[in-house]
Design a protein around this motif. Structure first.
Motif, mmCIF file in Angstrom:
data_model
loop_
_atom_site.group_PDB
_atom_site.id
_atom_site.type_symbol
_atom_site.label_atom_id
_atom_site.label_comp_id
_atom_site.label_asym_id
_atom_site.label_seq_id
_atom_site.Cartn_x
_atom_site.Cartn_y
_atom_site.Cartn_z
ATOM 1 N N VAL A 64 0.836 -1.204 0.000
ATOM 2 C CA VAL A 64 0.000 0.000 0.000
ATOM 3 C C VAL A 64 0.872 1.256 0.000
ATOM 4 O O VAL A 64 0.619 2.205 -0.741
ATOM 5 C CB VAL A 64 -0.955 0.003 1.209
ATOM 6 N N GLU A 67 2.108 2.472 -3.234
ATOM 7 C CA GLU A 67 1.184 3.183 -4.117
ATOM 8 C C GLU A 67 1.344 4.701 -4.008
ATOM 9 O O GLU A 67 0.812 5.447 -4.835
ATOM 10 C CB GLU A 67 -0.266 2.810 -3.779
ATOM 11 N N VAL A 68 2.061 5.160 -2.980
ATOM 12 C CA VAL A 68 2.228 6.601 -2.773
ATOM 13 C C VAL A 68 3.241 7.158 -3.766
ATOM 14 O O VAL A 68 4.344 6.625 -3.918
ATOM 15 C CB VAL A 68 2.687 6.899 -1.336
ATOM 16 N N SER A 95 -1.263 12.341 -2.224
ATOM 17 C CA SER A 95 -1.084 10.977 -2.709
ATOM 18 C C SER A 95 -1.102 9.986 -1.551
ATOM 19 O O SER A 95 -1.682 8.893 -1.651
ATOM 20 C CB SER A 95 0.236 10.866 -3.476
ATOM 21 N N TYR A 96 -0.476 10.359 -0.451
ATOM 22 C CA TYR A 96 -0.424 9.496 0.729
ATOM 23 C C TYR A 96 -1.832 9.249 1.270
ATOM 24 O O TYR A 96 -2.230 8.111 1.546
ATOM 25 C CB TYR A 96 0.441 10.166 1.793
ATOM 26 N N ALA A 99 -3.893 6.882 -0.914
ATOM 27 C CA ALA A 99 -3.553 5.471 -0.723
ATOM 28 C C ALA A 99 -4.185 4.921 0.547
ATOM 29 O O ALA A 99 -4.676 3.783 0.574
ATOM 30 C CB ALA A 99 -2.034 5.301 -0.676
ATOM 31 N N HIS A 103 -7.556 2.036 1.260
ATOM 32 C CA HIS A 103 -7.395 0.804 2.049
ATOM 33 C C HIS A 103 -7.586 1.118 3.542
ATOM 34 O O HIS A 103 -6.663 0.971 4.350
ATOM 35 C CB HIS A 103 -6.008 0.219 1.811
#
Length: 220
Positions: A64, A67-68, A95-96, A99, A103
């Motif tokens: 996960v 993905e950042v 972006s963080y 992500a 989730h």
């Protein structure tokens, strides 16, 4: 030779299935028995790739973090155009959060820190290095990294808007300033994202003012 009924196991396939299971049903559903059933394999075969469930969970949460987007921290090829730390901080934080919001069941585990996770350590290295390279003293860069983590994780951990019920009668008499609170839940995304952007702008603007007061790159 006949092809196997199920694709061969790999770390990536296991991590992908575990992440999908956690996203759909929460961490409580993530057991080796359940995961093996989802993959159509025997439970012990998972241990050929992950010695323990904790090792698997580490791999899932690090996926996960991977993905950042960190591209905004990459050094510029032109010395005349260094990385704009404020713009990088804004883009990275967005972006963080994206992500984490994608989730949500994994947020509490991710909040525990990078440990030995490669992607998490790469993220910490990029942000800290980018701030220091931009002229922030190391102590300040450390505090800024911690501050941003607190803010981003807090914004992703729960919804302010969803905490209000959609019953007007709850607020009509005893809470005169909450006359429209029953509308918050249906506007959850707009409110939560707006609150994040408001706080993010305030944080970065405050840091920019502090940065302007620095005596130089070696200050502090």
């Amino acid at each position: 030779m006949a092809r196997p009924r199920n694709p061969l196991l790999s770390r990536d396939r296991i991590v992908g299935a575990a992440l999908a299971l956690a996203d759909a049903e929460g961490l409580a559903a993530l057991s080796t028995r359940r995961l093996a059933a989802e993959l159509g394999v025997s439970g012990p075969s998972l241990y050929n790739h992950f010695a323990t469930k904790d090792a698997l969970l580490d791999a899932v949460v690090d996926h996960v973090v991977g993905e950042v987007d960190l591209s905004m921290w990459e050094p510029s090829r032109s010395p005349a155009a260094p990385v704009d730390w404020a713009l990088a901080l804004l883009s990275w934080a967005r972006s963080y959060r994206a992500a984490l919001v994608a989730h949500p069941h994994l947020v509490p585990v991710l909040a525990q820190g990078p440990g030995r996770r490669a992607n998490a350590l790469r993220l910490a290295d990029a942000v800290f290095g980018g701030l220091v390279d931009a002229g922030w003293p190391k102590a300040d860069a450390t505090r800024i990294g911690a501050l941003m983590r607190y803010f981003v994780f807090g914004s992703a951990l729960g919804s302010f808007a969803a905490g209000f019920v959609d019953d007007r009668q709850v607020y009509s008499e005893d809470y005169p300033h909450l006359g429209e609170a029953h509308l918050l839940a249906e506007r959850r995304r707009q409110i939560d994202e707006g609150a994040f952007e408001t706080g993010l702008a305030a944080l970065v603007e405050g840091l920019a003012a502090q940065y302007g007061r620095l005596a130089g790159p070696d200050a502090g």
